[in-house]
Scaffold this motif. Structure first.
Motif, PDB file in Angstrom:
ATOM      1  N   GLU A  90      33.631 -11.614  22.036  1.00  0.00           N
ATOM      2  CA  GLU A  90      34.714 -11.215  23.200  1.00  0.00           C
ATOM      3  C   GLU A  90      33.347  -9.809  23.212  1.00  0.00           C
ATOM      4  OE1 GLU A  90      37.289 -12.241  24.606  1.00  0.00           O
ATOM      5  OE2 GLU A  90      37.568  -9.823  25.710  1.00  0.00           O
ATOM      6  N   HIS A  91      33.058  -8.609  22.656  1.00  0.00           N
ATOM      7  CA  HIS A  91      32.921  -7.848  22.886  1.00  0.00           C
ATOM      8  C   HIS A  91      31.223  -7.280  23.251  1.00  0.00           C
ATOM      9  CE1 HIS A  91      31.166  -3.702  21.645  1.00  0.00           C
ATOM     10  NE2 HIS A  91      30.098  -4.100  20.896  1.00  0.00           N
ATOM     11  N   PHE A  92      30.564  -9.187  23.365  1.00  0.00           N
ATOM     12  CA  PHE A  92      29.349  -9.625  24.611  1.00  0.00           C
ATOM     13  C   PHE A  92      29.522 -10.006  25.029  1.00  0.00           C
ATOM     14  CE2 PHE A  92      27.168  -7.658  19.818  1.00  0.00           C
ATOM     15  CZ  PHE A  92      27.230  -6.432  20.655  1.00  0.00           C
ATOM     16  N   LYS A  93      31.007 -10.875  25.862  1.00  0.00           N
ATOM     17  CA  LYS A  93      31.156 -11.030  26.631  1.00  0.00           C
ATOM     18  C   LYS A  93      30.116 -11.345  28.145  1.00  0.00           C
ATOM     19  CE  LYS A  93      35.239 -12.816  29.153  1.00  0.00           C
ATOM     20  NZ  LYS A  93      36.729 -12.942  28.398  1.00  0.00           N
ATOM     21  N   GLY A  94      29.559 -12.266  28.660  1.00  0.00           N
ATOM     22  CA  GLY A  94      28.603 -12.232  29.956  1.00  0.00           C
ATOM     23  C   GLY A  94      27.400 -11.669  29.460  1.00  0.00           C
ATOM     24  N   ILE A  95      27.369 -11.664  27.980  1.00  0.00           N
ATOM     25  CA  ILE A  95      25.539 -11.328  27.740  1.00  0.00           C
ATOM     26  C   ILE A  95      24.992 -12.065  27.034  1.00  0.00           C
ATOM     27  CG2 ILE A  95      24.762  -9.243  26.299  1.00  0.00           C
ATOM     28  CD1 ILE A  95      26.907  -7.697  26.612  1.00  0.00           C
ATOM     29  N   ASN A  96      23.547 -12.024  27.606  1.00  0.00           N
ATOM     30  CA  ASN A  96      23.433 -13.994  26.557  1.00  0.00           C
ATOM     31  C   ASN A  96      22.307 -13.239  25.830  1.00  0.00           C
ATOM     32  OD1 ASN A  96      21.259 -13.420  28.498  1.00  0.00           O
ATOM     33  ND2 ASN A  96      21.837 -14.940  29.477  1.00  0.00           N
ATOM     34  N   GLU A  97      20.930 -12.023  25.970  1.00  0.00           N
ATOM     35  CA  GLU A  97      20.776 -11.074  25.148  1.00  0.00           C
ATOM     36  C   GLU A  97      20.526 -10.007  24.605  1.00  0.00           C
ATOM     37  OE1 GLU A  97      16.506 -12.158  25.557  1.00  0.00           O
ATOM     38  OE2 GLU A  97      15.995 -10.617  25.710  1.00  0.00           O
ATOM     39  N   ILE A  98      20.466  -9.542  23.149  1.00  0.00           N
ATOM     40  CA  ILE A  98      21.214  -8.509  22.512  1.00  0.00           C
ATOM     41  C   ILE A  98      19.619  -8.117  22.058  1.00  0.00           C
ATOM     42  CG2 ILE A  98      22.298  -7.146  20.644  1.00  0.00           C
ATOM     43  CD1 ILE A  98      24.649  -9.466  21.762  1.00  0.00           C
ATOM     44  N   LEU A  99      19.835  -7.184  21.989  1.00  0.00           N
ATOM     45  CA  LEU A  99      17.904  -6.438  21.468  1.00  0.00           C
ATOM     46  C   LEU A  99      19.139  -5.651  20.226  1.00  0.00           C
ATOM     47  CD1 LEU A  99      15.554  -4.822  21.099  1.00  0.00           C
ATOM     48  CD2 LEU A  99      16.807  -2.312  21.621  1.00  0.00           C
ATOM     49  N   PHE A 100      18.295  -6.220  19.130  1.00  0.00           N
ATOM     50  CA  PHE A 100      17.920  -6.418  17.578  1.00  0.00           C
ATOM     51  C   PHE A 100      17.935  -4.959  16.966  1.00  0.00           C
ATOM     52  CE2 PHE A 100      17.548  -7.632  12.966  1.00  0.00           C
ATOM     53  CZ  PHE A 100      19.011  -7.534  12.060  1.00  0.00           C
ATOM     54  N   ILE A 101      18.181  -3.833  15.979  1.00  0.00           N
ATOM     55  CA  ILE A 101      17.341  -3.064  15.303  1.00  0.00           C
ATOM     56  C   ILE A 101      17.752  -2.791  13.764  1.00  0.00           C
ATOM     57  CG2 ILE A 101      16.923  -0.983  15.069  1.00  0.00           C
ATOM     58  CD1 ILE A 101      16.953  -0.864  17.994  1.00  0.00           C
ATOM     59  N   PRO A 102      15.968  -4.174  13.227  1.00  0.00           N
ATOM     60  CA  PRO A 102      16.079  -4.751  12.226  1.00  0.00           C
ATOM     61  C   PRO A 102      15.403  -3.566  11.379  1.00  0.00           C
ATOM     62  CG  PRO A 102      14.091  -4.803  13.872  1.00  0.00           C
ATOM     63  CD  PRO A 102      15.210  -4.482  13.878  1.00  0.00           C
ATOM     64  N   TYR A 103      15.787  -2.095  11.219  1.00  0.00           N
ATOM     65  CA  TYR A 103      15.299  -0.456  11.426  1.00  0.00           C
ATOM     66  C   TYR A 103      15.238  -1.165   9.355  1.00  0.00           C
ATOM     67  CZ  TYR A 103      12.268   0.725  15.121  1.00  0.00           C
ATOM     68  OH  TYR A 103      11.841   0.739  15.726  1.00  0.00           O
ATOM     69  N   ALA A 104      16.477  -1.330   8.978  1.00  0.00           N
ATOM     70  CA  ALA A 104      17.414  -0.896   7.736  1.00  0.00           C
ATOM     71  C   ALA A 104      16.884  -1.694   6.350  1.00  0.00           C
ATOM     72  CB  ALA A 104      18.853  -0.934   7.891  1.00  0.00           C
ATOM     73  N   ARG A 105      15.763  -2.810   7.035  1.00  0.00           N
ATOM     74  CA  ARG A 105      15.487  -4.198   5.718  1.00  0.00           C
ATOM     75  C   ARG A 105      16.293  -3.939   4.773  1.00  0.00           C
ATOM     76  NH1 ARG A 105       9.376  -2.010   4.630  1.00  0.00           N
ATOM     77  NH2 ARG A 105       9.896  -4.413   3.750  1.00  0.00           N
ATOM     78  N   PRO A 106      17.566  -4.887   4.918  1.00  0.00           N
ATOM     79  CA  PRO A 106      18.144  -5.533   3.640  1.00  0.00           C
ATOM     80  C   PRO A 106      17.695  -6.068   2.512  1.00  0.00           C
ATOM     81  CG  PRO A 106      18.542  -6.545   5.472  1.00  0.00           C
ATOM     82  CD  PRO A 106      18.228  -5.674   5.963  1.00  0.00           C
ATOM     83  N   SER A 107      17.222  -5.147   1.324  1.00  0.00           N
ATOM     84  CA  SER A 107      16.717  -6.211   0.300  1.00  0.00           C
ATOM     85  C   SER A 107      14.594  -5.950   0.288  1.00  0.00           C
ATOM     86  CB  SER A 107      17.047  -7.517  -0.394  1.00  0.00           C
ATOM     87  OG  SER A 107      17.863  -7.754  -0.442  1.00  0.00           O
ATOM     88  N   GLY A 108      14.173  -5.411   1.314  1.00  0.00           N
ATOM     89  CA  GLY A 108      13.211  -4.942   1.330  1.00  0.00           C
ATOM     90  C   GLY A 108      12.971  -6.067   2.603  1.00  0.00           C
ATOM     91  N   ILE A 109      13.541  -6.916   3.294  1.00  0.00           N
ATOM     92  CA  ILE A 109      12.798  -8.203   3.976  1.00  0.00           C
ATOM     93  C   ILE A 109      12.427  -7.678   4.745  1.00  0.00           C
ATOM     94  CG2 ILE A 109      14.736 -10.156   3.056  1.00  0.00           C
ATOM     95  CD1 ILE A 109      16.282  -9.579   5.185  1.00  0.00           C
ATOM     96  N   THR A 110      11.358  -8.461   5.777  1.00  0.00           N
ATOM     97  CA  THR A 110      10.616  -7.467   7.102  1.00  0.00           C
ATOM     98  C   THR A 110      11.399  -8.073   8.548  1.00  0.00           C
ATOM     99  OG1 THR A 110      10.063 -10.498   7.567  1.00  0.00           O
ATOM    100  CG2 THR A 110       8.716  -9.007   5.967  1.00  0.00           C
ATOM    101  N   TYR A 111      11.189  -7.322   9.268  1.00  0.00           N
ATOM    102  CA  TYR A 111      11.808  -7.103  10.715  1.00  0.00           C
ATOM    103  C   TYR A 111      11.501  -9.119  11.458  1.00  0.00           C
ATOM    104  CZ  TYR A 111      10.638  -2.306  10.912  1.00  0.00           C
ATOM    105  OH  TYR A 111      10.738  -0.588  10.494  1.00  0.00           O
ATOM    106  N   ASP A 112      10.649  -9.266  10.581  1.00  0.00           N
ATOM    107  CA  ASP A 112      10.618 -10.549  11.533  1.00  0.00           C
ATOM    108  C   ASP A 112      11.654 -11.671  10.764  1.00  0.00           C
ATOM    109  OD1 ASP A 112       8.870 -10.646  13.280  1.00  0.00           O
ATOM    110  OD2 ASP A 112       7.265 -11.694  12.190  1.00  0.00           O
ATOM    111  N   GLU A 113      11.056 -11.171   9.417  1.00  0.00           N
ATOM    112  CA  GLU A 113      13.140 -11.975   8.615  1.00  0.00           C
ATOM    113  C   GLU A 113      14.038 -11.502   9.416  1.00  0.00           C
ATOM    114  OE1 GLU A 113      10.047 -12.790   4.682  1.00  0.00           O
ATOM    115  OE2 GLU A 113      11.360 -11.012   4.573  1.00  0.00           O
ATOM    116  N   TYR A 114      14.423 -10.306   8.935  1.00  0.00           N
ATOM    117  CA  TYR A 114      15.943  -9.498   9.736  1.00  0.00           C
ATOM    118  C   TYR A 114      16.046 -10.468  10.731  1.00  0.00           C
ATOM    119  CZ  TYR A 114      19.574  -6.641   8.952  1.00  0.00           C
ATOM    120  OH  TYR A 114      21.493  -6.328   8.837  1.00  0.00           O
TER     121      TYR A 114
END
Lengths: 235, 235
Positions: free
Chosen positions: A27-51
């Motif tokens: 509902e929140h992203f209705k009509g949107i087919n691509e979202i920008l993701f910010i992976p900077y917080a790296r939970p458990s130190g995983i890489t940006y790619d993994e996250y």
């Protein structure tokens, strides 16, 4: 008009990543087919790619593509062209340090204030408040400031935990920590339990999910607020 | 020669403030009848006077007088004339900010390096490490730096808590948080359980109390260390 979902957690016990939020996210992203993701917080130190891969799988279930900000040549263009933004959880100190280092605070603030839908979980929710000072995270890096986006006029304590009355542990409870904050600061703090989120539409802020949230204000007793409480008055 | 007691907690469950440490404290401060108390960490936001009163009652049982640093006209003289120093627990961010604002880091470091016995509990133990980056506390204020005394060549995580295997809470465990630290930092971290302390004599650092401590080093599995382990090699 600002449009945000501010969630206590990405994952509730026994469910897959983002699963409990999928109807809201559709509902929140209705009509949107691509979202920008910010992976900077790296939970458990995983890489940006993994996250980013994890976020792709989560959002894939509602047919939304995810692109990590690190996949773009130009960060500012990535934000300014974004149709929606998702900031994932992990370590809030690291997230805030990276946002400052990449000079993204004002850029993201600007697009979100102008209506690009934002979704945050945990650390990504912490930073929607006035400051990150009610994070539960360990200060693994030193950010240049604790000031954050201020999309809402108060602070968030995500993963809010009630005191364990059977515990023999002498470390401070979450409530004690927030009360210590209020001996020195006036900003209200909302303890958001796992499974709760805030829905922000312009200046309207409403508590969503099935659980109560716990509101801490300076010099007042803490209050339990039921779902659908309008928090727009808080500041 | 440096002489420190670095305790995980001031209080163990079911005992009075400092009670479990009194035999050690008598020995540590032998021949000393007055100790300088640093109440800056203000647990639960109590005042310097209230906190100092608490320390007075604790140390009164072994006939040692306590004087709070705020009771002196000149902070530097208070430290330079101190026969012993006790830094109490509370909020580590607040403690470190106050130490920097009062320009006390190098002054205290100097007297302790020169043999004035130091006793720290919780936040007061955190600051004996290289940095305060393994505190459990909430960042209620912004200190000018996370660097601390470095009386030992590693960091302390006080009130160390093992993961609760029955928990449905999705917030990070203590071990996860420390592992996140080690994705970005090389300093070893000692998880000191409540009831454990370190005894430092010059360059010798030994684990004391009845419990094991948990050692975290970058790129190594965590290790359980028994009481009397010599930690002098760590850096």
């Amino acid at each position: 008009m600002k449009k945000l979902l501010i969630a206590s957690t990405s994952t509730v016990h026994g469910k897959a990543y983002l699963e409990y939020m999928l109807p809201e996210l559709s509902e929140h992203f209705k009509g949107i087919n691509e979202i920008l993701f910010i992976p900077y917080a790296r939970p458990s130190g995983i890489t940006y790619d993994e996250y980013t891969e994890k976020a792709k799988i989560g959002f894939g279930k509602i047919n939304i593509r995810i692109k990590g900000i690190h996949e773009f040549k130009n960060n500012f263009e990535a934000v300014n062209n974004a149709k929606g933004i998702f900031v994932g959880g992990g370590n809030t100190f690291l997230l805030v340090k990276q946002l400052y280092e990449h000079k993204l605070i004002s850029v993201i603030k600007n697009v979100v204030e102008n209506g690009v839908p934002y979704f945050g979980t945990s650390a990504g929710s912490n930073i929607t408040g006035l400051t990150m000072q009610n994070t539960n995270d360990m200060p693994i890096v030193y950010p240049p400031s604790f000031n954050t986006f201020g999309f809402i006029n108060f602070n968030i304590n995500p993963h809010y935990l009630d005191p364990d009355t059977n515990s023999t542990h002498m470390g401070e409870t979450r409530e004690t920590r927030i009360n210590e904050y209020h001996t020195l600061n006036t900003t209200p703090v909302l303890g958001l339990r796992e499974g709760s989120w805030l829905q922000v539409n312009g200046s309207k802020v409403v508590l969503k999910g099935k659980l109560h949230a716990r509101l801490f204000e300076q010099n007042k007793p803490a209050k339990e607020l039921p779902p659908e409480t309008d928090l727009s008055y808080l500041k």
